[in-house]
Design a protein around this motif. Structure first.
Motif, PDB file in Angstrom:
ATOM      1  N   ASP A  55      13.195  -4.971  41.581  1.00 44.13           N
ATOM      2  CA  ASP A  55      14.212  -3.395  41.964  1.00 44.13           C
ATOM      3  C   ASP A  55      14.608  -3.880  43.464  1.00 44.13           C
ATOM      4  OD1 ASP A  55      14.290  -2.413  38.859  1.00 44.13           O
ATOM      5  OD2 ASP A  55      12.700  -1.062  39.841  1.00 44.13           O
ATOM      6  N   LEU A  56      16.332  -3.582  42.926  1.00 44.79           N
ATOM      7  CA  LEU A  56      16.865  -4.170  45.157  1.00 44.79           C
ATOM      8  C   LEU A  56      17.292  -2.912  45.329  1.00 44.79           C
ATOM      9  CD1 LEU A  56      17.301  -6.099  46.447  1.00 44.79           C
ATOM     10  CD2 LEU A  56      18.991  -7.144  45.763  1.00 44.79           C
ATOM     11  N   GLN A  77      24.058  -0.832  35.136  1.00 51.14           N
ATOM     12  CA  GLN A  77      24.337   0.514  34.977  1.00 51.14           C
ATOM     13  C   GLN A  77      23.639   1.431  33.432  1.00 51.14           C
ATOM     14  OE1 GLN A  77      25.665   2.601  36.910  1.00 51.14           O
ATOM     15  NE2 GLN A  77      25.667   4.427  36.217  1.00 51.14           N
ATOM     16  N   GLY A  78      22.779   2.394  33.249  1.00 47.45           N
ATOM     17  CA  GLY A  78      21.783   2.622  32.354  1.00 47.45           C
ATOM     18  C   GLY A  78      22.852   3.069  31.576  1.00 47.45           C
ATOM     19  N   GLY A  79      22.791   3.062  30.014  1.00 49.37           N
ATOM     20  CA  GLY A  79      23.558   3.324  28.811  1.00 49.37           C
ATOM     21  C   GLY A  79      24.976   2.957  29.023  1.00 49.37           C
ATOM     22  N   CYS A  80      24.722   1.613  28.953  1.00 53.61           N
ATOM     23  CA  CYS A  80      26.195   0.518  29.335  1.00 53.61           C
ATOM     24  C   CYS A  80      25.487  -0.844  28.587  1.00 53.61           C
ATOM     25  CB  CYS A  80      26.292  -0.290  30.367  1.00 53.61           C
ATOM     26  SG  CYS A  80      27.879  -1.655  29.974  1.00 53.61           S
ATOM     27  N   MET A 104      20.031  -4.017  40.684  1.00 53.34           N
ATOM     28  CA  MET A 104      19.854  -3.581  40.925  1.00 53.34           C
ATOM     29  C   MET A 104      21.337  -2.119  40.464  1.00 53.34           C
ATOM     30  SD  MET A 104      22.653  -2.861  44.882  1.00 53.34           S
ATOM     31  CE  MET A 104      20.985  -3.492  45.912  1.00 53.34           C
ATOM     32  N   MET A 105      20.787  -1.379  40.884  1.00 57.16           N
ATOM     33  CA  MET A 105      21.792   0.136  40.283  1.00 57.16           C
ATOM     34  C   MET A 105      23.389  -0.020  40.951  1.00 57.16           C
ATOM     35  SD  MET A 105      20.587   0.422  38.294  1.00 57.16           S
ATOM     36  CE  MET A 105      21.090   1.845  36.432  1.00 57.16           C
ATOM     37  N   TYR A 106      23.975   0.352  39.865  1.00 56.22           N
ATOM     38  CA  TYR A 106      25.648   0.130  40.479  1.00 56.22           C
ATOM     39  C   TYR A 106      25.715   0.712  41.509  1.00 56.22           C
ATOM     40  CZ  TYR A 106      31.000   0.537  40.850  1.00 56.22           C
ATOM     41  OH  TYR A 106      32.551   0.552  41.112  1.00 56.22           O
ATOM     42  N   GLY A 107      25.397   2.300  41.843  1.00 53.32           N
ATOM     43  CA  GLY A 107      25.903   3.348  42.605  1.00 53.32           C
ATOM     44  C   GLY A 107      24.833   3.520  43.740  1.00 53.32           C
TER      45      GLY A 107
END
Length: 162
Positions: A55-56, A77-80, A104-107
């Motif tokens: 995780d970053l 991105q979760g759920g994609c 890394m999460m998009y947000g």
């Protein structure tokens, strides 16, 4: 009509030949694309290790950039469902090549300097010496095969790695 002087003909011929040679070199990629290739830093090489994303966080990313690190990061991105397919490709590639990959999460990515390049998710970015040198473009037909076929994804990543 005046007759052309010999020196004018010679200059014209030299210009035409030189222009043709330069054009041929440019079309064949002889001048380079301007993109460099990444040599991943040693801490991201792990022959035979079990795969898991690292995780970053945005602050960590900026520190890696400041320290001129070379690495790969998956923008998720979760759920994609497309992201799920791409994550599978990344896992297979990383396992095959014996490398570690950040996620890394998009947000969070939107809060980093990477957002100057990566505008949509899911994506994978290759960073070389702290600079983003390649990223999958979710909004472009150009990269659609890399999102749908492992071989195309592998080819895409390998163009940015030494």
């Amino acid at each position: 009509m005046k007759k052309l002087k010999v020196w004018q003909l010679v200059v014209g011929l030299v210009l035409v030949v030189s222009g043709s040679v330069l054009f041929a070199i440019g079309v064949s990629g002889g001048f380079g694309s301007g993109e460099s290739k990444a040599v991943l830093d040693e801490e991201y090489i792990c022959e035979g290790c079990e795969f898991s994303y690292m995780d970053l966080e945005p602050e960590e990313y900026e520190e890696l950039v400041t320290n001129k690190k070379s690495f790969i990061v998956m923008i998720d991105q979760g759920g994609c469902s497309t992201a799920n397919t791409l994550k599978g490709f990344v896992k297979d590639f990383a396992t095959d090549k014996g490398i570690k990959v950040y996620k890394m999460m998009y947000g969070d990515m939107r809060k980093t300097s990477m957002y100057d390049f990566v505008k949509y998710y899911p994506s994978v970015a290759v960073v070389s010496d702290g600079k983003v040198i390649g990223w999958l473009k979710a909004d472009s037909d150009e990269d659609s095969d890399a999102y749908n076929q492992y071989e195309a994804f592998e080819t895409w990543v390998n163009q940015y790695l030494k």
